[in-house]
Design an enzyme around this catalytic site. Sequence first.
Site, short mmCIF file in Angstrom:
data_model
loop_
_atom_site.label_atom_id
_atom_site.label_comp_id
_atom_site.label_asym_id
_atom_site.label_seq_id
_atom_site.Cartn_x
_atom_site.Cartn_y
_atom_site.Cartn_z
N GLY A 45 44.95 35.35 36.34
CA GLY A 45 45.30 34.26 37.25
C GLY A 45 46.43 34.65 38.18
N THR A 223 30.50 42.18 41.82
CA THR A 223 31.28 43.35 42.26
C THR A 223 30.79 44.58 41.51
OG1 THR A 223 33.04 43.03 40.62
CG2 THR A 223 33.34 41.94 42.76
N LEU A 224 30.76 45.69 42.24
CA LEU A 224 30.13 46.92 41.73
C LEU A 224 31.04 48.12 41.84
CD1 LEU A 224 26.68 46.34 43.54
CD2 LEU A 224 27.18 45.89 41.13
N ARG A 227 30.91 50.95 44.59
CA ARG A 227 29.71 50.61 45.39
C ARG A 227 29.88 49.30 46.17
NH1 ARG A 227 25.01 49.83 42.16
NH2 ARG A 227 26.33 49.56 40.33
N GLY A 255 39.33 44.04 40.61
CA GLY A 255 38.51 42.83 40.65
C GLY A 255 39.35 41.61 41.00
N ASP A 256 40.58 41.55 40.50
CA ASP A 256 41.46 40.41 40.81
C ASP A 256 41.90 40.44 42.28
OD1 ASP A 256 41.28 39.59 38.17
OD2 ASP A 256 43.11 40.64 37.57
N ALA A 286 43.60 48.31 46.89
CA ALA A 286 44.33 48.16 45.61
C ALA A 286 44.12 49.35 44.68
CB ALA A 286 43.91 46.86 44.93
P1 ADP Z 1 36.17 44.73 38.03
O1 ADP Z 1 37.46 45.46 37.80
O2 ADP Z 1 36.31 43.26 37.89
O3 ADP Z 1 34.99 45.31 37.30
P2 ADP Z 1 35.28 46.17 40.35
O4 ADP Z 1 35.56 47.45 39.63
O5 ADP Z 1 33.87 45.89 40.71
O6 ADP Z 1 35.88 44.93 39.59
O7 ADP Z 1 36.17 46.23 41.68
C1 ADP Z 1 36.30 45.14 42.58
C2 ADP Z 1 36.25 45.65 44.00
O8 ADP Z 1 37.27 46.65 44.21
C3 ADP Z 1 34.94 46.34 44.37
O9 ADP Z 1 33.99 45.41 44.83
C4 ADP Z 1 35.39 47.30 45.45
O10 ADP Z 1 35.50 46.65 46.69
C5 ADP Z 1 36.79 47.70 45.03
N1 ADP Z 1 36.77 48.96 44.27
C6 ADP Z 1 36.86 49.12 42.93
N2 ADP Z 1 36.82 50.44 42.59
C7 ADP Z 1 36.71 51.12 43.76
C8 ADP Z 1 36.63 52.51 44.12
N3 ADP Z 1 36.66 53.48 43.19
N4 ADP Z 1 36.53 52.83 45.42
C9 ADP Z 1 36.50 51.88 46.38
N5 ADP Z 1 36.58 50.56 46.12
C10 ADP Z 1 36.68 50.17 44.84
#
Ligand code: ADP
Length: 307
Positions: A45, A223-224, A227, A255-256, A286
Amino acid sequence: MSRATGTVVVVGSLNVDQVVTVERHPSPGETVVATSMTLLPGGKGANQAVAAARRGAATTMVGSVGRDGSAEVATSLLADSGVDVTHVRAVDLPTGLATVTVDRSGENTIVVVPGANGATGREALLASATVVASAAVVVLQGEIPADGIAAAAGLATGRVLLNLAPVVPVDPAVVLTADPLVVNEHEAALVLAQLDPGAVVPTDEPALVDALRALGVRSVVVTLGARGALVAEGSAEIVAVPSPRVTAVDSSGAGDAFVGALAAGLAAGDGLLDAARQAVRVGAFAVQGAGTQPSYPRLDDVLPSVD
Ligand code: ADP
């Protein structure tokens, strides 16, 4: 620096992240000596509130901390980032704590003590009803009690951005208030199984998104990581939003950062797709810095672009 129009209200967790580094993890019953220890503000949060405020949204945090020294650490970057903390209550429980132990190879173990976050239930939400009802976007995650999540969703008159992470059991009606539901690919599968226990959970991501929409979820963002994200609004076609290519240093809290930026875009009046196009850039920014909140961009930071 403001592009604020409507407000973002984040209802969720605040923690202290205690990051301990060790040469190797102890076996059960064994003691090892740490090589360093750092205390940082965390909690999904609080992370999301910092990310939204730094993107120019007028942001209020609703949550709970203890009456202890950790509360100051947990809230230290909120006010500094412009978040209104007048709805962060002090309660007679310890401030939430996440102990992260990292070994030489980068492998980590995490123990979370919810503590005061357990007090952000229905009663706490009723005490902050007016501010929740006044939000353009209410942001929720899975680190507070389910009756707090449900109460916040019920009080919202604006958009509910539900980031059901971790995936905790909630009333299906709460998931159906989400617009959007924001999850990663693993969480998407778990939410589908929760909404429809008999469902065959597809492994490919667009099919997962379609299955969630078929159950009545209004809009879905998956979110990927590197990708980027999939965005599906109403019955419109699923759009793949690529993330900028960057050198990742620390992906914790990406992700946050994404969720906070998405909320800020929606509160400023952007459509879901435009807000997601900006949020992937914020997520990519980030991951280039260490830690969670300290790595989030402010409005005057230059974001990486998709080439
Ligand atoms: P979570 O940590 O919740 O699994 P993600 O890993 O999908 O979330 O990351 C959230 C967002 O951060 C992604 O949609 C992407 O825009 C960015 N992101 C995360 N890892 C990378 C990376 N290695 N390179 C570029 N962007 C990233």
